[in-house]
Design a protein around this motif. Structure first.
Motif, mmCIF file in Angstrom:
data_model
loop_
_atom_site.group_PDB
_atom_site.id
_atom_site.type_symbol
_atom_site.label_atom_id
_atom_site.label_comp_id
_atom_site.label_asym_id
_atom_site.label_seq_id
_atom_site.Cartn_x
_atom_site.Cartn_y
_atom_site.Cartn_z
ATOM 1 N N CYS A 171 -37.588 17.950 22.386
ATOM 2 C CA CYS A 171 -37.346 18.516 23.720
ATOM 3 C C CYS A 171 -38.322 19.647 24.037
ATOM 4 O O CYS A 171 -38.315 20.183 25.148
ATOM 5 C CB CYS A 171 -35.920 19.029 23.830
ATOM 6 S SG CYS A 171 -34.655 17.733 23.822
ATOM 7 N N GLY A 172 -39.146 20.021 23.061
ATOM 8 C CA GLY A 172 -40.087 21.116 23.260
ATOM 9 C C GLY A 172 -39.415 22.470 23.276
ATOM 10 O O GLY A 172 -39.894 23.407 23.933
ATOM 11 N N LYS A 213 -35.914 17.770 29.108
ATOM 12 C CA LYS A 213 -37.287 18.126 29.488
ATOM 13 C C LYS A 213 -37.417 18.283 30.996
ATOM 14 O O LYS A 213 -38.063 19.204 31.487
ATOM 15 C CB LYS A 213 -38.264 17.062 28.987
ATOM 16 C CG LYS A 213 -38.612 17.184 27.521
ATOM 17 C CD LYS A 213 -39.699 16.175 27.156
ATOM 18 C CE LYS A 213 -40.229 16.406 25.755
ATOM 19 N NZ LYS A 213 -41.294 15.437 25.409
ATOM 20 N N LYS A 217 -37.916 22.106 32.415
ATOM 21 C CA LYS A 217 -39.239 22.349 33.017
ATOM 22 C C LYS A 217 -39.102 22.987 34.381
ATOM 23 O O LYS A 217 -39.914 23.794 34.803
ATOM 24 C CB LYS A 217 -39.996 21.020 33.141
ATOM 25 C CG LYS A 217 -41.381 21.164 33.734
ATOM 26 C CD LYS A 217 -42.089 19.815 33.797
ATOM 27 C CE LYS A 217 -43.478 19.959 34.400
ATOM 28 N NZ LYS A 217 -44.186 18.644 34.480
#
Length: 214
Positions: free
Chosen positions: A113-114, A208, A212
């Protein structure tokens, strides 16, 4: 997000006595290691506002008992003092402890998922442990949702919620604001490897997309 609200919310959880053995024989509670657990809010949470929600805290395995004693001691101090100092003490302990929690090690694709642990918050539908990690009773679920879950959601205002397992989703998703998207990590053992991967991909894509734009 007001830090004083988080301190009060966490302290209220740890000091909660709404449930007892008369409420549920499954309840595991004492004044030492088995106290209600409020969860965790990462230092960078406001940037992403990703909340993970599990079922209820698990009983500490033997390899984690020493660290669990330090963790629950910090929780008890937070309940009794309700100060920024006691919260910071708890936070420093939990930041060191949370990488060992199963939600991070096994159940949620954090890297995909960063995200890092600092980006997320975590809580459980039910904040108390149960004997032999039994599923919480309806009484425990009802008390915890009304006393703690909804107020926690209001305090941290997540942009997206991922439930760790269908049980958590089915028992708490209906309490989220209608504008907050959610999904769940499907942990059913009957899933095929491809079904499991598809579920994982869907969760990652949702997180994400929302994170974001947070």
């Amino acid at each position: 997000m007001n830090n004083s609200n988080i301190i009060e919310s966490f302290s209220d959880v740890v000091s909660c006595k709404r449930c007892n053995e008369m409420t549920s024989t499954k309840l595991l509670r004492d004044e030492y290691e088995n106290v209600p657990q409020p969860g965790y809010v990462g230092s960078n949470y406001e940037q992403c506002r990703v909340l993970l929600v599990g079922q209820n805290p698990g009983v500490a395995p033997e390899r984690m008992l020493a660290r669990d004693k330090v963790y629950t001691k910090a929780l008890r101090r937070l309940a009794s003092e309700r100060t920024t100092e006691s919260y910071n003490d708890f936070y420093n302990v939990v930041v060191d402890f949370v990488p060992e929690w199963p939600v991070n090690r096994n159940y949620f694709p954090l890297d995909e998922c960063g995200l890092t642990l600092a980006d997320i918050a975590y809580c459980n539908v039910v904040r108390c442990r149960t004997n032999n990690n039994a599923a919480p009773s309806n009484a425990l679920i009802s008390n915890c949702k009304s006393a703690h879950f909804q107020s926690f959601i209001e305090a941290i205002q997540p942009k997206v919620v991922v439930f760790i397992g269908k049980w958590a989703h089915d028992n708490a998703a209906h309490l989220l604001p209608k504008n907050v998207p959610c999904s769940f990590m499907n942990r059913m053992r009957s899933l095929s490897s491809s079904e499991r991967q598809n579920n994982r991909n869907e969760v990652v894509a949702l997180v994400k997309r929302v994170a974001k734009n947070a």
